[in-house]
Design a protein around this motif. Structure first.
Motif: not given
Length: 172
Positions: A49, A64-70
């Protein structure tokens, strides 16, 4: 914010209880965060990763970030392990924080006990155990207790015995 911990020997059912307790508390309108102490070798990342490669290359922090969590990973790289109070200060405000682990810290705890483990009770030696969840009645019980299968009663004990987070942090 209020604070309580779950304390018990490995195999007592702390994580199982936590996963049953959180929905019960949420159904009562209580927002919950958890803080789990892990073994020294734990890792939430995997080789291959990008975030793992960043840390392996020497990055001290990787977010690490996304639209759902970080998630923020911080490499200690020889620095001392953070204290419970320092970690609690990093959490967003919620109604209740439940700590799993950190059993030697001086915060209110719910002892989780399973008789089949053959392990000793914790509450006789730990003055911070405020209540008990067990599959058998505690011997000479002076503390309130509920059966491990009675999630409603355990939620009541948790809400009754949790103390203000500020009181714990002030002792630090």
């Amino acid at each position: 914010m209020r604070l309580i911990g779950l304390a018990g020997w490995s195999g007592a059912g702390k994580t199982t209880l936590m996963t049953r307790l959180i929905p019960e508390l949420a159904a009562r309108g209580v927002s919950v965060s958890t803080l789990k102490h892990a073994h020294h070798a734990f890792d939430i990342d995997r080789p291959g990763k990008d975030s793992y490669e960043h840390r392996s290359a020497g990055a001290r922090q990787v977010l690490v970030a996304s639209a759902n969590r970080w998630a923020l990973m911080t490499e200690l790289r020889g620095a001392p392990e953070p204290k419970l109070a320092d970690l609690l200060r990093r959490l967003d405000k919620v109604d209740l924080v439940i700590v799993e682990g950190f059993k030697r810290d001086a915060h209110p705890k719910l002892e989780v006990h399973r008789s089949a483990n053959g392990k000793p009770w914790i509450h006789p030696e730990d003055p911070f155990v405020a209540a008990i969840a067990a599959d058998v009645a505690p011997p000479n019980a002076v503390l309130p207790w509920a059966h491990l299968d009675d999630i409603g009663a355990i939620a009541g004990l948790v809400l009754d015995k949790a103390t203000p987070l500020e009181a714990f942090l002030a002792k630090d």
